[in-house]
Design a protein around this motif. Structure first.
Motif, PDB file in Angstrom:
ATOM      1  N   LEU A   1      30.059 -13.396   3.461  1.00  0.00           N
ATOM      2  CA  LEU A   1      28.865 -14.226   3.636  1.00  0.00           C
ATOM      3  C   LEU A   1      29.108 -15.630   3.111  1.00  0.00           C
ATOM      4  CD1 LEU A   1      25.919 -14.527   4.485  1.00  0.00           C
ATOM      5  CD2 LEU A   1      25.261 -13.701   2.216  1.00  0.00           C
ATOM      6  N   MET A   2      29.800 -15.749   1.977  1.00  0.00           N
ATOM      7  CA  MET A   2      30.103 -17.067   1.421  1.00  0.00           C
ATOM      8  C   MET A   2      30.939 -17.881   2.412  1.00  0.00           C
ATOM      9  SD  MET A   2      32.055 -18.124  -2.127  1.00  0.00           S
ATOM     10  CE  MET A   2      33.675 -17.626  -1.513  1.00  0.00           C
ATOM     11  N   LYS A   3      31.945 -17.253   3.006  1.00  0.00           N
ATOM     12  CA  LYS A   3      32.786 -17.930   3.989  1.00  0.00           C
ATOM     13  C   LYS A   3      31.960 -18.426   5.174  1.00  0.00           C
ATOM     14  CE  LYS A   3      36.609 -16.928   7.200  1.00  0.00           C
ATOM     15  NZ  LYS A   3      35.794 -16.969   8.432  1.00  0.00           N
ATOM     16  N   GLU A   4      31.063 -17.569   5.674  1.00  0.00           N
ATOM     17  CA  GLU A   4      30.240 -17.951   6.817  1.00  0.00           C
ATOM     18  C   GLU A   4      29.265 -19.067   6.456  1.00  0.00           C
ATOM     19  OE1 GLU A   4      28.452 -14.285   7.913  1.00  0.00           O
ATOM     20  OE2 GLU A   4      30.242 -13.530   8.977  1.00  0.00           O
ATOM     21  N   MET A   5      28.707 -19.007   5.240  1.00  0.00           N
ATOM     22  CA  MET A   5      27.763 -20.052   4.819  1.00  0.00           C
ATOM     23  C   MET A   5      28.476 -21.388   4.647  1.00  0.00           C
ATOM     24  SD  MET A   5      25.326 -17.970   2.128  1.00  0.00           S
ATOM     25  CE  MET A   5      24.356 -19.429   1.733  1.00  0.00           C
ATOM     26  N   ILE A   6      29.700 -21.369   4.103  1.00  0.00           N
ATOM     27  CA  ILE A   6      30.456 -22.611   3.927  1.00  0.00           C
ATOM     28  C   ILE A   6      30.815 -23.222   5.275  1.00  0.00           C
ATOM     29  CG2 ILE A   6      32.695 -23.521   3.165  1.00  0.00           C
ATOM     30  CD1 ILE A   6      32.490 -21.679   0.747  1.00  0.00           C
ATOM     31  N   GLU A   7      31.111 -22.361   6.256  1.00  0.00           N
ATOM     32  CA  GLU A   7      31.443 -22.853   7.595  1.00  0.00           C
ATOM     33  C   GLU A   7      30.230 -23.463   8.288  1.00  0.00           C
ATOM     34  OE1 GLU A   7      33.012 -19.432   9.510  1.00  0.00           O
ATOM     35  OE2 GLU A   7      35.041 -19.680   8.670  1.00  0.00           O
ATOM     36  N   ASN A   8      29.037 -22.954   7.979  1.00  0.00           N
ATOM     37  CA  ASN A   8      27.820 -23.407   8.663  1.00  0.00           C
ATOM     38  C   ASN A   8      27.045 -24.466   7.900  1.00  0.00           C
ATOM     39  OD1 ASN A   8      28.282 -21.562  10.772  1.00  0.00           O
ATOM     40  ND2 ASN A   8      27.239 -19.914   9.652  1.00  0.00           N
ATOM     41  N   GLU A   9      27.271 -24.566   6.597  1.00  0.00           N
ATOM     42  CA  GLU A   9      26.528 -25.515   5.769  1.00  0.00           C
ATOM     43  C   GLU A   9      27.498 -26.447   5.053  1.00  0.00           C
ATOM     44  OE1 GLU A   9      23.265 -25.465   5.795  1.00  0.00           O
ATOM     45  OE2 GLU A   9      22.973 -23.561   6.829  1.00  0.00           O
ATOM     46  N   ALA A  10      27.126 -27.706   4.923  1.00  0.00           N
ATOM     47  CA  ALA A  10      27.991 -28.694   4.254  1.00  0.00           C
ATOM     48  C   ALA A  10      27.662 -28.769   2.762  1.00  0.00           C
ATOM     49  CB  ALA A  10      27.816 -30.065   4.916  1.00  0.00           C
ATOM     50  N   GLN A  11      27.635 -27.610   2.110  1.00  0.00           N
ATOM     51  CA  GLN A  11      27.317 -27.567   0.677  1.00  0.00           C
ATOM     52  C   GLN A  11      28.284 -26.611  -0.019  1.00  0.00           C
ATOM     53  OE1 GLN A  11      23.094 -27.050  -0.183  1.00  0.00           O
ATOM     54  NE2 GLN A  11      22.563 -27.693   1.885  1.00  0.00           N
ATOM     55  N   THR A  12      29.567 -26.926   0.078  1.00  0.00           N
ATOM     56  CA  THR A  12      30.608 -26.019  -0.423  1.00  0.00           C
ATOM     57  C   THR A  12      30.470 -25.735  -1.911  1.00  0.00           C
ATOM     58  OG1 THR A  12      32.119 -26.865   1.272  1.00  0.00           O
ATOM     59  CG2 THR A  12      33.094 -25.667  -0.584  1.00  0.00           C
ATOM     60  N   VAL A  13      30.267 -26.781  -2.700  1.00  0.00           N
ATOM     61  CA  VAL A  13      30.203 -26.613  -4.157  1.00  0.00           C
ATOM     62  C   VAL A  13      29.005 -25.760  -4.553  1.00  0.00           C
ATOM     63  CG1 VAL A  13      29.955 -27.788  -6.369  1.00  0.00           C
ATOM     64  CG2 VAL A  13      31.423 -28.772  -4.588  1.00  0.00           C
ATOM     65  N   LEU A  14      27.853 -26.054  -3.976  1.00  0.00           N
ATOM     66  CA  LEU A  14      26.636 -25.314  -4.317  1.00  0.00           C
ATOM     67  C   LEU A  14      26.764 -23.846  -3.912  1.00  0.00           C
ATOM     68  CD1 LEU A  14      23.739 -25.182  -5.329  1.00  0.00           C
ATOM     69  CD2 LEU A  14      22.979 -25.919  -3.049  1.00  0.00           C
ATOM     70  N   ILE A  15      27.239 -23.607  -2.707  1.00  0.00           N
ATOM     71  CA  ILE A  15      27.393 -22.223  -2.228  1.00  0.00           C
ATOM     72  C   ILE A  15      28.391 -21.464  -3.092  1.00  0.00           C
ATOM     73  CG2 ILE A  15      28.203 -20.791  -0.317  1.00  0.00           C
ATOM     74  CD1 ILE A  15      27.103 -22.970   1.570  1.00  0.00           C
TER      75      ILE A  15
END
Length: 225
Positions: free
Chosen positions: A181-195
């Motif tokens: 889920l983290m990988k998918e969220m990082i790919e879809n959202e530009a908030q790498t540090v927060l995620i």
């Protein structure tokens, strides 16, 4: 968004961590059982069993977990047709294959932790038990293993914490746990540090209490000699 459900393909944050918890619990139980059997083999008077236990531990500990997990999916499932009782449910099949891989890998470390605990039990106790007619299995079950478990709660806690973090490798075969889920969220959202920070905090919440509780138990149940 945060419905607490146990579906293996649940895309929510709590759902992903719930899958991680399930992976950890099932793998921990299986690893403890298989690791205990391996430890019994390693101290067995039967050369064949002792040789198998030694070979298994030395082999598995030196294979990366990722290789074992990928082999379980590509080798067992795709080539040999091992469906783990779920031929039409690929999410459940992947989950069970991940548990199998984690058990096979982690049991080697459980075995070595237990064997170190077995070595702390005075030899005289085992000899006295054998002198009154107890078999090797009875000596191990009644005399040696209870003391061994009490002396290695700390090392087993470290193995459990490592297992919790190792569940992230299950993402390589598509198990919908936290790392995927983290990988998918990082790919879809530009908030790498927060995620990344959110998921790191989630794993701290899972592992820190485990370490503290088992550390307390280790001191509480320590064998005084």
């Amino acid at each position: 968004m945060f419905d607490f459900i146990s579906d293996y393909d649940d895309p929510t944050l709590l759902g992903a961590f719930w899958v991680t918890v399930q992976l950890t619990v099932f793998s921990a139980i299986g690893s403890l059982i298989w690791g205990t059997l391996l430890a019994a083999m390693r101290v067995s008077p039967v050369p064949l069993m002792r040789g198998f236990g030694t070979a298994y531990v030395n082999l598995v500990r030196n294979i990366p977990l990722t290789v074992i997990v990928v082999f379980s999916s590509l080798g067992l499932a795709d080539i040999f047709g091992v469906t783990m009782g779920a031929p039409d449910d690929f999410e459940l099949q992947g989950f069970r294959l991940a548990v199998l891989s984690l058990v096979a890998y982690t049991a080697a470390f459980v075995c070595e932790a237990l064997r170190s605990g077995i070595n702390t039990v005075p030899v005289g106790q085992a000899e006295a038990a054998r002198a009154i007619g107890l078999s090797f299995g009875q000596v191990l079950r009644l005399i040696v293993l209870p003391q061994a478990f009490r002396s290695v709660i700390g090392p087993l806690a470290n193995v459990l914490i490592a297992l919790t973090k190792n569940t992230t490798v299950a993402a390589t075969i598509g198990v919908a746990e936290a790392a995927l889920l983290m990988k998918e969220m990082i790919e879809n959202e530009a908030q790498t540090v927060l995620i990344g920070a959110v998921f790191a905090f989630g794993f701290v919440v899972l592992t820190l209490p485990t370490g503290l509780i088992l550390g307390w138990l280790s001191k509480r149940l320590a064998v005084k000699r």
